[in-house]
Design an enzyme around this catalytic site. Structure first.
Site, PDB file in Angstrom:
ATOM      1  NE  ARG A   1      81.771 -39.254 -26.272  1.00 49.24           N
ATOM      2  CZ  ARG A   1      82.794 -39.115 -25.433  1.00 49.24           C
ATOM      3  NH1 ARG A   1      83.577 -38.050 -25.524  1.00 49.24           N
ATOM      4  NH2 ARG A   1      83.053 -40.031 -24.516  1.00 49.24           N
TER       5      ARG A   1
ATOM      6  CE  LYS B   1      83.885 -45.917 -26.978  1.00 51.61           C
ATOM      7  NZ  LYS B   1      84.256 -44.558 -26.501  1.00 51.61           N
TER       8      LYS B   1
ATOM      9  CD  GLN C   1      80.443 -49.291 -15.235  1.00 51.21           C
ATOM     10  OE1 GLN C   1      80.725 -49.426 -16.429  1.00 51.21           O
ATOM     11  NE2 GLN C   1      80.609 -48.152 -14.593  1.00 51.21           N
TER      12      GLN C   1
ATOM     13  CD  GLU D   1      87.955 -36.376 -17.857  1.00 54.14           C
ATOM     14  OE1 GLU D   1      87.499 -36.584 -18.983  1.00 54.14           O
ATOM     15  OE2 GLU D   1      89.105 -36.722 -17.528  1.00 54.14           O
TER      16      GLU D   1
ATOM     17  NE  ARG E   1      79.338 -68.211 -53.717  1.00 53.19           N
ATOM     18  CZ  ARG E   1      78.149 -68.745 -54.008  1.00 53.19           C
ATOM     19  NH1 ARG E   1      77.842 -69.019 -55.269  1.00 53.19           N
ATOM     20  NH2 ARG E   1      77.286 -69.019 -53.056  1.00 53.19           N
TER      21      ARG E   1
ATOM     22  CB  ALA F   1      84.163 -70.984 -72.878  1.00 60.87           C
TER      23      ALA F   1
ATOM     24  CE1 TYR G   1      68.100 -75.161 -53.934  1.00 57.96           C
ATOM     25  CE2 TYR G   1      67.503 -73.373 -55.419  1.00 57.96           C
ATOM     26  CZ  TYR G   1      67.307 -74.057 -54.238  1.00 57.96           C
ATOM     27  OH  TYR G   1      66.320 -73.668 -53.372  1.00 57.96           O
TER      28      TYR G   1
HETATM   29  C1  UD1 Z   1      88.457 -40.742 -20.847  1.00 54.21           C
HETATM   30  C2  UD1 Z   1      89.118 -39.992 -19.683  1.00 54.21           C
HETATM   31  C3  UD1 Z   1      89.872 -38.794 -20.241  1.00 54.21           C
HETATM   32  C4  UD1 Z   1      90.912 -39.261 -21.246  1.00 54.21           C
HETATM   33  C5  UD1 Z   1      90.254 -40.137 -22.349  1.00 54.21           C
HETATM   34  C6  UD1 Z   1      91.339 -40.786 -23.185  1.00 54.21           C
HETATM   35  C7  UD1 Z   1      87.737 -40.261 -17.687  1.00 54.21           C
HETATM   36  C8  UD1 Z   1      86.734 -39.650 -16.801  1.00 54.21           C
HETATM   37  N1  UD1 Z   1      88.121 -39.561 -18.734  1.00 54.21           N
HETATM   38  O1  UD1 Z   1      87.524 -39.873 -21.449  1.00 54.21           O
HETATM   39  O2  UD1 Z   1      90.546 -38.107 -19.194  1.00 54.21           O
HETATM   40  O3  UD1 Z   1      91.553 -38.143 -21.837  1.00 54.21           O
HETATM   41  O4  UD1 Z   1      89.453 -41.168 -21.768  1.00 54.21           O
HETATM   42  O5  UD1 Z   1      90.796 -41.455 -24.285  1.00 54.21           O
HETATM   43  O6  UD1 Z   1      88.196 -41.351 -17.399  1.00 54.21           O
HETATM   44  N2  UD1 Z   1      83.581 -46.903 -19.635  1.00 54.21           N
HETATM   45  C9  UD1 Z   1      83.024 -47.893 -18.831  1.00 54.21           C
HETATM   46  N3  UD1 Z   1      82.052 -47.580 -17.962  1.00 54.21           N
HETATM   47  C10 UD1 Z   1      81.604 -46.291 -17.797  1.00 54.21           C
HETATM   48  C11 UD1 Z   1      82.180 -45.289 -18.606  1.00 54.21           C
HETATM   49  C12 UD1 Z   1      83.171 -45.618 -19.499  1.00 54.21           C
HETATM   50  O7  UD1 Z   1      83.402 -49.055 -18.945  1.00 54.21           O
HETATM   51  O8  UD1 Z   1      80.720 -46.093 -16.956  1.00 54.21           O
HETATM   52  C13 UD1 Z   1      84.619 -47.286 -20.603  1.00 54.21           C
HETATM   53  C14 UD1 Z   1      84.239 -46.986 -22.033  1.00 54.21           C
HETATM   54  O9  UD1 Z   1      83.622 -48.116 -22.628  1.00 54.21           O
HETATM   55  C15 UD1 Z   1      85.570 -46.660 -22.685  1.00 54.21           C
HETATM   56  C16 UD1 Z   1      86.424 -46.144 -21.523  1.00 54.21           C
HETATM   57  O10 UD1 Z   1      85.775 -46.523 -20.348  1.00 54.21           O
HETATM   58  O11 UD1 Z   1      86.187 -47.789 -23.247  1.00 54.21           O
HETATM   59  C17 UD1 Z   1      86.603 -44.632 -21.571  1.00 54.21           C
HETATM   60  O12 UD1 Z   1      85.327 -44.018 -21.544  1.00 54.21           O
HETATM   61  P1  UD1 Z   1      84.961 -42.822 -22.511  1.00 54.21           P
HETATM   62  O13 UD1 Z   1      83.540 -42.474 -22.296  1.00 54.21           O
HETATM   63  O14 UD1 Z   1      85.426 -43.100 -23.862  1.00 54.21           O
HETATM   64  O15 UD1 Z   1      85.856 -41.679 -21.833  1.00 54.21           O
HETATM   65  P2  UD1 Z   1      86.433 -40.371 -22.549  1.00 54.21           P
HETATM   66  O16 UD1 Z   1      85.390 -39.339 -22.604  1.00 54.21           O
HETATM   67  O17 UD1 Z   1      87.099 -40.741 -23.802  1.00 54.21           O
HETATM   68 MG    MG Z   2      87.053 -42.471 -24.944  1.00 53.01          MG
END
Ligand code: UD1
Ligand code: MG
Length: 470
Positions: free
Chosen positions: A17, A24, A79, A160, A337, A384, A391
């Site tokens: 997003r 991000k 992951q 969700e 600088r 002044a 260079y």
């Molecule tokens: C998530 C929560 C939601 C909560 C919100 C709060 C879930 C399913 N949903 O939604 O309930 O209200 O956060 O901000 O948990 N990430 C990974 N691996 C993945 C997916 C995500 O590491 O496979 C990490 C992302 O980088 C991020 C965090 O997990 O830092 C949250 O993921 P994001 O996609 O932002 O979840 P939200 O839709 O915000």
């Molecule tokens: Mg989030």
């Protein structure tokens, strides 16, 4: 009593997003990457091990976080595929093998969470012996967040938004995405999770229903602002506005005057001493240190500088990577600088640029100069329009100017040259050779005055004009 605490911060997601080439969690928020904020909060709470889960663009994220956690231990888990928040936590299991205690689970995109809220959550969790505790918030606009489902006041699950019914979407209590879980419960619960029917992802939020069924579950409600999750650039701008204000207020409480908090920026890594005064539209960035009583006037920008006590930075000056000694006056419209080092009580005036320049105590360069790659001795005066020609089109060269040297206006020094102590350089001189101590250097063509020539010229021109009239 000692309660072991570990933390997992999820930074593997794609951040779709954001529509960005930059991961991000590396988007800057007041000079620090987004992921820095939850990670440093977990660190403050004493979480060890501290694990960041990386995935999408992981090399870039790891490199950036390693520069912040150079010395302190930060572990990385990978992951491989982004299969949801629960899958991301599972990726950290190996890193926490054998750990028994509480595990703090945080998202890498919630930078505004406060230490006090997490402390409260932890105490509630420990006092009640809960399996799982998490932060919630009541939001005017809960769009995009997981909603907390309750029955007779008790939490039963998190749903969700994508999976929620119209009725559930109308609920305003949201999941802030920050949990503490008993390690034993966490791993057991995650092993039982099934992929979400709609998205195929493993949702961390699904463990809430399991904890609700199995035993004690705690929630702690925090302010709406604190729970802000950054999924898009609009939320990033919102978080930036909040964080900017928090930082300014903290400095004000510690004795800094900020004349116009609506327009002043101080990044997270900057340190300001007591009685510093910041004018409107001032920007203090990077790891700058401003000692006590530094005045920074309107529109000035100071990045990665060390500014000693009592310095006065006048409007619209730009300082980057410079060290400025006590009592210096800089600007207006000056540019220091990287590699600039000013001793005590140096004066740098308007439209003066310095780079890799060491100016010792009491040097004055008050107007329109370029001082690059030069050492200037104590109490010397640069007129002044003094230009260091450092260079030659191929390489940079450095010059040394002695103590108490007087350089007249419009002088060019073609580097490398050495100017001896007490020397004088006449206005308009181009210095190409070394100047001995106390000598006068002058290189100008002699001046001839033709008496009354201007008068004669005017008369001649007037006559020509009359003759040309029809
Ligand atoms: C998530 C929560 C939601 C909560 C919100 C709060 C879930 C399913 N949903 O939604 O309930 O209200 O956060 O901000 O948990 N990430 C990974 N691996 C993945 C997916 C995500 O590491 O496979 C990490 C992302 O980088 C991020 C965090 O997990 O830092 C949250 O993921 P994001 O996609 O932002 O979840 P939200 O839709 O915000
Ligand atoms: Mg989030």
């Amino acid at each position: 009593m000692f309660h072991p605490l570990a933390a997992i911060v999820l930074c593997a997601g794609k951040g779709e997003r954001m529509h960005s080439l930059l991961p991000k969690t590396l988007h800057p928020l007041l000079g620090k990457p987004l992921a820095y904020w939850p990670l440093s909060l977990a660190e403050k709470l004493g979480a060890t091990p501290l694990v960041a889960v990386l995935g999408h663009q992981r090399e870039q994220v790891e490199k950036s976080l390693r520069t912040v956690w150079e010395k302190a231990p930060l572990h990385f888990a990978i992951q491989e595929e982004q299969r949801g928040t629960a899958d991301a936590v599972l990726a950290a299991r190996q890193a926490l093998a054998g750990f028994e205690g509480d595990i703090l689970l945080m998202a890498g995109d919630t930078p505004l969470l406060k230490e006090g809220s997490l402390q409260t959550l932890l105490s509630m969790h420990r006092e009640t012996g809960a399996l799982l505790s998490f932060l919630t918030s009541h939001m005017k606009n809960p769009q995009g967040y997981g909603r907390v489902l309750r029955q007779e006041g008790k939490v039963v699950a998190i749903i969700e938004e994508k999976n929620a019914t119209q009725e559930q979407r109308a609920l305003c209590e949201i999941n802030a995405g920050c949990y503490v879980a008993k390690a034993s419960f966490l791993w057991e619960a995650l092993a039982l999770l099934l992929p979400n029917a709609l998205t195929g992802e493993l949702y961390l939020t699904d463990m809430v229903e399991m904890a609700a069924k199995a035993g004690v579950l705690q929630t702690h409600a925090i302010e709406e602002e604190e729970a802000l999750g950054i999924n898009d650039r609009q939320q990033l701008a919102q978080a930036t506005a909040c964080m900017r204000q928090h930082i300014l207020y903290a400095h004000m409480r510690a004795g800094v005057t900020v004349f116009c908090p609506q327009t002043t920026w101080v990044e997270a890594g900057a340190q300001l001493g007591r009685d510093c005064m910041l004018g409107p539209n001032v920007f203090i960035g990077g790891n700058s240190i401003l000692e006590e009583g530094v005045r920074v006037e309107q529109g000035a920008m100071v990045v990665d500088c060390h500014i000693a006590t009592g310095v006065h930075i006048k409007p619209y000056s730009v300082l980057e990577g410079a060290t400025v000694g006590p009592g210096c006056v800089v600007g207006p419209f000056a540019r220091l600088r990287p590699g600039t080092r000013l001793g005590e009580a140096v004066h740098i005036g308007n439209f003066v640029e310095t780079k890799n320049a060491v100016l010792h105590r009491g040097v004055k360069a008050n107007h329109l100069s370029y001082l690059g790659d030069v050492d200037i001795g104590e109490a010397s005066n640069m007129g002044a329009g003094t230009i260091m020609c450092n260079y030659d089109g191929f390489a940079k060269h450095r010059s040394v100017i002695g103590k108490a040297v007087f350089v007249g206006s419009d002088v060019q020094l073609v580097s490398p040259v050495q100017v001896g102590d007490g020397a004088w350089v006449a206005a308009g001189t181009t210095v190409t050779k070394n100047i001995p101590d106390n000598a006068l250097a002058i290189s100008r063509s002699p001046q001839h005055n033709k008496l009354d020539y201007a008068l004669q010229l005017k008369e001649k021109k007037q006559k020509q004009k009359q003759n040309n009239k029809p």
